[in-house]
Design an enzyme around this catalytic site. Structure first.
Site, PDB file in Angstrom:
ATOM      1  CG  ASN A 165     -36.731 -45.281  18.920  1.00 55.91           C
ATOM      2  OD1 ASN A 165     -36.111 -44.274  18.703  1.00 55.91           O
ATOM      3  ND2 ASN A 165     -37.867 -45.314  18.122  1.00 55.91           N
TER       4      ASN A 165
ATOM      5  CB  CYS B 276     -24.565 -51.243   7.397  1.00 54.65           C
ATOM      6  SG  CYS B 276     -26.171 -51.404   8.197  1.00 54.65           S
TER       7      CYS B 276
ATOM      8  CG  ASP C 186     -23.099 -50.421  13.791  1.00 47.75           C
ATOM      9  OD1 ASP C 186     -23.270 -50.388  12.599  1.00 47.75           O
ATOM     10  OD2 ASP C 186     -22.579 -51.649  14.299  1.00 47.75           O
TER      11      ASP C 186
HETATM   12  N1  SAH Z   1     -23.242 -52.222  16.836  1.00 47.77           N
HETATM   13  C1  SAH Z   1     -23.803 -53.758  16.723  1.00 47.77           C
HETATM   14  C2  SAH Z   1     -24.541 -54.218  15.537  1.00 47.77           C
HETATM   15  C3  SAH Z   1     -25.628 -53.271  15.425  1.00 47.77           C
HETATM   16  S1  SAH Z   1     -27.009 -53.698  14.448  1.00 47.77           S
HETATM   17  C4  SAH Z   1     -22.339 -54.569  16.634  1.00 47.77           C
HETATM   18  O1  SAH Z   1     -21.193 -54.121  16.275  1.00 47.77           O
HETATM   19  O2  SAH Z   1     -22.403 -55.832  16.826  1.00 47.77           O
HETATM   20  C5  SAH Z   1     -28.125 -52.563  14.734  1.00 47.77           C
HETATM   21  C6  SAH Z   1     -28.997 -52.652  15.944  1.00 47.77           C
HETATM   22  O3  SAH Z   1     -29.818 -51.520  16.171  1.00 47.77           O
HETATM   23  C7  SAH Z   1     -29.908 -54.023  16.185  1.00 47.77           C
HETATM   24  O4  SAH Z   1     -29.345 -54.711  17.493  1.00 47.77           O
HETATM   25  C8  SAH Z   1     -31.214 -53.554  16.302  1.00 47.77           C
HETATM   26  O5  SAH Z   1     -31.862 -54.162  17.276  1.00 47.77           O
HETATM   27  C9  SAH Z   1     -31.171 -52.240  16.753  1.00 47.77           C
HETATM   28  N2  SAH Z   1     -32.151 -51.027  16.404  1.00 47.77           N
HETATM   29  C10 SAH Z   1     -32.948 -51.004  15.337  1.00 47.77           C
HETATM   30  N3  SAH Z   1     -33.599 -49.952  15.479  1.00 47.77           N
HETATM   31  C11 SAH Z   1     -33.265 -49.290  16.568  1.00 47.77           C
HETATM   32  C12 SAH Z   1     -33.829 -48.112  17.231  1.00 47.77           C
HETATM   33  N4  SAH Z   1     -34.799 -47.223  16.635  1.00 47.77           N
HETATM   34  N5  SAH Z   1     -33.413 -47.651  18.363  1.00 47.77           N
HETATM   35  C13 SAH Z   1     -32.512 -48.529  19.140  1.00 47.77           C
HETATM   36  N6  SAH Z   1     -32.084 -49.464  18.546  1.00 47.77           N
HETATM   37  C14 SAH Z   1     -32.545 -49.943  17.349  1.00 47.77           C
END
Ligand code: SAH
Length: 381
Positions: free
Chosen positions: A264, A325, A285
């Site tokens: 996380n 986003c 991101d």
């Molecule tokens: N940067 C990536 C896209 C990210 S999408 C690219 O350029 O392709 C957002 C990501 O955040 C997803 O893969 C999801 O699994 C992850 N995510 C969501 N909540 C999260 C959390 N609390 N901790 C870590 N990752 C998380």
């Protein structure tokens, strides 16, 4: 058959917002389809219509047309024309061919992944037009897949399925992006398989060099792969083990080193801070923390927290690449959030670049929902 809207609905369409919600629709046909919208006797627009959906009217043209379906397909034609040069230049690249409302194609997303196309239609009226859409896309790719597994379809009363519309759909496609290649899981990945909206921002990372970089919310390695070209150590962090497995495969495909951490992000950043770790560049991101206006306040705090932690982890002169986003977190709020995070961390942030979604995700100023991605490159001082 026509749709009648009230004054508030008319005002929205006249101001060139594309949506009219059910509460502003006075009457209309019983079945979904393509229909003209009127305010009294005044013609306003042609729209995709679904009486079962709260988002009842989605306009796609503000002039009448003899054949509404043909008129909608002409919008697709225009969208494809805008991408033609890019496709010819980079047939192995990844591009969004249709960006829904941004291309006057409400509810239709078409993504191109190195010779394979994925379609996602989330407005009811598209369902009957899929054969025509597929026929138009066929000459552009080796396969066309309908990835109709988005929850939004259930809200429209549409069935959920994933099925080829044309050709042999491979399990994976390979996309060339700047100096790296990545695999796209066509059938099972998140969204349509990848996040094309950040393409140009990811390529931007190729211009930076340093010791240690951290890619938080990495999905399949996206930013990290580009960073691995110029940084000695790159760590990709995501809570999804699946996504990280892909990131590792992508790293191998490019012969680049990438460390992955399944965690996380909130906890992991705190841990790094406690351990006294420092980085030269950090990418954030996150997924859309604010899905609706209601959870904006909570989302704002979450964005601020990850940004605050990242700022504290950066060396003097280090770079923070921060994105959001969530459409609901406006650009103004995004920069306010970054400002507050910097103030709380007692660091100054200098703007290196203010960016957003790529050119193939067009924004309609009069339909602000089309503008969702903010991206800031900042120097921490
Ligand atoms: N940067 C990536 C896209 C990210 S999408 C690219 O350029 O392709 C957002 C990501 O955040 C997803 O893969 C999801 O699994 C992850 N995510 C969501 N909540 C999260 C959390 N609390 N901790 C870590 N990752 C998380």
């Amino acid at each position: 058959m026509r749709i009648l809207v009230n004054e508030r609905g008319a005002e929205r369409l006249l101001s060139r917002h594309l949506w009219v919600f059910r509460r502003d629709v006075l009457s209309g046909p019983d079945e979904p389809g393509l229909f003209p919208v009127y305010w009294g006797k005044r013609f306003l627009a042609l729209a995709l219509y679904n009486p079962q959906s709260d988002l009842t009217v989605r306009a796609y043209r503000f002039r009448p047309a003899h054949d509404p379906a043909q008129a909608l397909l002409e919008n697709l034609e225009r969208a494809l024309l805008r991408r033609q040069e890019a496709l010819e230049r980079e047939p192995q690249g990844g591009f969004r061919l249709a960006h829904a409302e941004g291309d006057f194609l409400p509810g239709l997303v078409v993504d191109y992944y190195g010779g394979h196309i994925v379609v996602q239609a989330t407005a009811h009226a598209w369902e009957a037009l899929l054969p025509e859409v597929a026929a138009r896309l066929r000459p552009l790719a080796q396969s066309v897949l309908a990835k109709h597994d988005a929850k939004a379809r259930a809200l429209e009363g549409l069935p959920l399925y994933v099925r080829p519309l044309w050709g042999q759909v491979p399990e994976r496609a390979v996309v060339q992006e700047g100096r790296v290649r990545y695999l796209v899981d066509l059938q099972e990945g998140q969204k349509t398989g990848a996040y094309l909206d950040q393409r140009d921002n990811r390529i931007l990372m190729e211009g930076y060099r340093g010791e240690r970089a951290l890619d938080v919310f990495s999905y399949a390695g996206g930013f990290g792969l580009h960073l691995a070209l110029g940084f000695r150590e790159v760590v990709s962090v995501d809570s999804s083990a699946e996504a990280l497995k892909r990131a590792e495969e992508n790293a191998r495909l490019n012969g680049l080193p990438l460390k992955t951490v399944e965690a996380n992000a909130f906890d992991y950043l705190r841990e790094l801070e406690r351990a006294g770790e420092r980085f030269d560049l950090i990418v954030l991101d996150p997924p859309a923390f604010a899905k609706g206006r209601k959870d904006l306040e909570r989302a704002y705090r979450a964005y601020k927290e990850v940004n605050l932690r990242a700022i504290k982890l950066l060396k003097e002169g280090g770079l923070l690449a921060s994105a959001s986003c969530s459409h609901h977190l406006t650009e103004a709020l995004f920069y306010q959030m970054l400002t507050e995070a910097a103030q709380d961390a007692h660091r100054a942030l200098r703007v290196v670049e203010r960016r957003g979604q790529g050119w193939d995700h067009p924004i309609l100023l009069t339909h602000p929902e089309t503008h969702y991605l903010k991206f800031a490159l900042l120097e921490v001082l």
